[in-house]
Design a protein around this motif. Sequence first.
Motif, mmCIF file in Angstrom:
data_model
loop_
_atom_site.group_PDB
_atom_site.id
_atom_site.type_symbol
_atom_site.label_atom_id
_atom_site.label_comp_id
_atom_site.label_asym_id
_atom_site.label_seq_id
_atom_site.Cartn_x
_atom_site.Cartn_y
_atom_site.Cartn_z
ATOM 1 N N SER A 1 -9.684 -30.273 64.805
ATOM 2 C CA SER A 1 -8.318 -29.839 64.502
ATOM 3 C C SER A 1 -7.826 -30.465 63.198
ATOM 4 C CB SER A 1 -7.365 -30.166 65.656
ATOM 5 O OG SER A 1 -7.243 -31.547 65.842
ATOM 6 N N LYS A 2 -8.211 -31.702 62.920
ATOM 7 C CA LYS A 2 -7.843 -32.344 61.646
ATOM 8 C C LYS A 2 -8.465 -31.579 60.482
ATOM 9 C CE LYS A 2 -6.301 -35.629 58.958
ATOM 10 N NZ LYS A 2 -4.924 -35.651 58.550
ATOM 11 N N TRP A 3 -9.723 -31.169 60.655
ATOM 12 C CA TRP A 3 -10.434 -30.385 59.639
ATOM 13 C C TRP A 3 -9.662 -29.105 59.345
ATOM 14 C CZ3 TRP A 3 -15.043 -31.429 57.089
ATOM 15 C CH2 TRP A 3 -15.640 -30.376 56.431
ATOM 16 N N GLU A 4 -9.248 -28.401 60.400
ATOM 17 C CA GLU A 4 -8.513 -27.142 60.232
ATOM 18 C C GLU A 4 -7.145 -27.383 59.595
ATOM 19 O OE1 GLU A 4 -9.798 -24.141 60.480
ATOM 20 O OE2 GLU A 4 -11.669 -25.140 61.029
ATOM 21 N N GLU A 5 -6.481 -28.482 59.946
ATOM 22 C CA GLU A 5 -5.191 -28.826 59.333
ATOM 23 C C GLU A 5 -5.344 -29.022 57.830
ATOM 24 O OE1 GLU A 5 -3.318 -32.230 61.171
ATOM 25 O OE2 GLU A 5 -3.685 -31.404 63.170
ATOM 26 N N LEU A 6 -6.413 -29.719 57.428
ATOM 27 C CA LEU A 6 -6.649 -29.939 56.003
ATOM 28 C C LEU A 6 -6.913 -28.625 55.277
ATOM 29 C CD1 LEU A 6 -8.835 -33.167 56.071
ATOM 30 C CD2 LEU A 6 -6.540 -32.935 55.119
ATOM 31 N N LYS A 7 -7.720 -27.765 55.873
ATOM 32 C CA LYS A 7 -8.002 -26.465 55.256
ATOM 33 C C LYS A 7 -6.718 -25.659 55.081
ATOM 34 C CE LYS A 7 -11.757 -24.168 56.409
ATOM 35 N NZ LYS A 7 -12.815 -23.526 57.216
ATOM 36 N N GLU A 8 -5.863 -25.685 56.097
ATOM 37 C CA GLU A 8 -4.594 -24.958 56.030
ATOM 38 C C GLU A 8 -3.669 -25.554 54.967
ATOM 39 O OE1 GLU A 8 -0.848 -24.228 58.955
ATOM 40 O OE2 GLU A 8 -2.840 -23.914 59.822
ATOM 41 N N LYS A 9 -3.613 -26.891 54.908
ATOM 42 C CA LYS A 9 -2.769 -27.574 53.921
ATOM 43 C C LYS A 9 -3.166 -27.168 52.506
ATOM 44 C CE LYS A 9 -2.016 -32.197 52.017
ATOM 45 N NZ LYS A 9 -2.340 -33.617 52.151
ATOM 46 N N TYR A 10 -4.461 -27.179 52.228
ATOM 47 C CA TYR A 10 -4.925 -26.838 50.884
ATOM 48 C C TYR A 10 -4.713 -25.361 50.581
ATOM 49 C CZ TYR A 10 -6.361 -31.455 49.686
ATOM 50 O OH TYR A 10 -6.320 -32.780 49.359
ATOM 51 N N ALA A 11 -4.847 -24.506 51.583
ATOM 52 C CA ALA A 11 -4.575 -23.079 51.384
ATOM 53 C C ALA A 11 -3.104 -22.857 51.034
ATOM 54 C CB ALA A 11 -4.952 -22.289 52.636
ATOM 55 N N GLN A 12 -2.209 -23.579 51.710
ATOM 56 C CA GLN A 12 -0.781 -23.451 51.424
ATOM 57 C C GLN A 12 -0.447 -23.928 50.014
ATOM 58 O OE1 GLN A 12 1.107 -25.614 54.614
ATOM 59 N NE2 GLN A 12 0.891 -23.909 56.059
ATOM 60 N N LEU A 13 -1.176 -24.924 49.531
ATOM 61 C CA LEU A 13 -0.962 -25.440 48.177
ATOM 62 C C LEU A 13 -1.654 -24.563 47.118
ATOM 63 C CD1 LEU A 13 -1.465 -29.267 48.805
ATOM 64 C CD2 LEU A 13 0.682 -28.109 48.266
ATOM 65 N N GLY A 14 -2.424 -23.587 47.578
ATOM 66 C CA GLY A 14 -3.153 -22.733 46.646
ATOM 67 C C GLY A 14 -4.355 -23.429 46.034
ATOM 68 N N LEU A 15 -4.904 -24.404 46.747
ATOM 69 C CA LEU A 15 -6.044 -25.162 46.245
ATOM 70 C C LEU A 15 -7.298 -24.838 47.036
ATOM 71 C CD1 LEU A 15 -4.348 -28.663 45.915
ATOM 72 C CD2 LEU A 15 -4.942 -27.102 44.072
ATOM 73 N N PRO A 16 -8.457 -24.914 46.392
ATOM 74 C CA PRO A 16 -9.702 -24.713 47.140
ATOM 75 C C PRO A 16 -9.941 -25.874 48.102
ATOM 76 C CG PRO A 16 -10.170 -25.383 44.886
ATOM 77 C CD PRO A 16 -8.691 -25.192 44.983
ATOM 78 N N PHE A 17 -10.679 -25.610 49.145
ATOM 79 C CA PHE A 17 -11.035 -26.646 50.120
ATOM 80 C C PHE A 17 -12.456 -27.097 49.823
ATOM 81 C CE2 PHE A 17 -12.704 -28.064 54.237
ATOM 82 C CZ PHE A 17 -11.772 -29.035 54.533
ATOM 83 N N PHE A 18 -12.671 -28.399 49.780
ATOM 84 C CA PHE A 18 -13.984 -28.969 49.487
ATOM 85 C C PHE A 18 -14.579 -29.521 50.775
ATOM 86 C CE2 PHE A 18 -11.521 -29.136 45.610
ATOM 87 C CZ PHE A 18 -12.395 -28.591 44.690
ATOM 88 N N ARG A 19 -15.615 -28.884 51.263
ATOM 89 C CA ARG A 19 -16.225 -29.253 52.534
ATOM 90 C C ARG A 19 -16.663 -30.721 52.570
ATOM 91 N NH1 ARG A 19 -21.073 -25.758 54.860
ATOM 92 N NH2 ARG A 19 -20.560 -24.770 52.901
ATOM 93 N N TYR A 20 -17.215 -31.227 51.487
ATOM 94 C CA TYR A 20 -17.751 -32.584 51.476
ATOM 95 C C TYR A 20 -16.785 -33.608 50.882
ATOM 96 C CZ TYR A 20 -21.799 -29.813 52.543
ATOM 97 O OH TYR A 20 -22.652 -28.904 53.115
ATOM 98 N N HIS A 21 -15.594 -33.188 50.583
ATOM 99 C CA HIS A 21 -14.512 -34.082 50.151
ATOM 100 C C HIS A 21 -13.213 -33.381 50.563
ATOM 101 C CE1 HIS A 21 -12.939 -36.886 46.719
ATOM 102 N NE2 HIS A 21 -12.146 -36.904 47.774
ATOM 103 N N PRO A 22 -12.954 -33.368 51.889
ATOM 104 C CA PRO A 22 -11.901 -32.503 52.417
ATOM 105 C C PRO A 22 -10.461 -32.879 52.069
ATOM 106 C CG PRO A 22 -12.916 -33.767 54.173
ATOM 107 C CD PRO A 22 -13.700 -34.035 52.931
ATOM 108 N N ASN A 23 -10.212 -34.045 51.525
ATOM 109 C CA ASN A 23 -8.827 -34.408 51.219
ATOM 110 C C ASN A 23 -8.733 -35.131 49.878
ATOM 111 O OD1 ASN A 23 -6.104 -34.631 51.521
ATOM 112 N ND2 ASN A 23 -6.167 -35.831 53.409
ATOM 113 N N PRO A 24 -9.080 -34.470 48.776
ATOM 114 C CA PRO A 24 -9.102 -35.141 47.476
ATOM 115 C C PRO A 24 -7.730 -35.578 46.962
ATOM 116 C CG PRO A 24 -9.541 -32.813 47.205
ATOM 117 C CD PRO A 24 -9.511 -33.082 48.675
ATOM 118 N N LEU A 25 -6.661 -34.985 47.445
ATOM 119 C CA LEU A 25 -5.328 -35.473 47.060
ATOM 120 C C LEU A 25 -5.077 -36.850 47.665
ATOM 121 C CD1 LEU A 25 -3.147 -32.255 47.403
ATOM 122 C CD2 LEU A 25 -3.703 -33.474 45.299
#
Length: 158
Positions: free
Chosen positions: A11-35
């Motif tokens: 669920s944390k993984w999915e939250e991060l993917k959603e967060k980055y989608a909302q920001l209009g940023l690509p999601f990086f599978r091997y570095h999921p939270n670069p911000l």
Amino acid sequence: MPEFQGNSVASKWEELKEKYAQLGLPFFRYHPNPLETGAFQESEEGVACDCCGKTTHIYYEGPFYAIDDIDCLCPECIASGRAAEKFDGAFQDECSVDDGVEDPEKLDELILRTPRLLWVAAGILARPLRRLLRFFGLCGRKGALRHGHYGRSAGGSR
């Protein structure tokens, strides 16, 4: 996505993917939270990406192994591989993944389309990087990179 045990990590993984989608940023599978890790910087004024020339407010100015001196890259040029291709560069050095990676597509994604984890760039923790690679299912043959199994040129060097 790696296989997880338990719903909390998934669920944390999915939250991060959603967060980055909302920001209009690509999601990086091997570095999921670069911000959060500090790999990306933010600028209210914006900066020009050295690869595409577009103005971006979120950018990468971390380590990038290339002949050219690169100041900043937008997340889109990193995720698409345009930056690595244009400058014949990489975000991870092959020695930092010295346990090897069996799947060349996963290796390309890690080295050519994933922003560098800055704490690894400082040269502090090579062993935790290998653990992270194992977690994501990237590790395989020991020494695969050292023995020339990866590289875009015919000679196997990068």
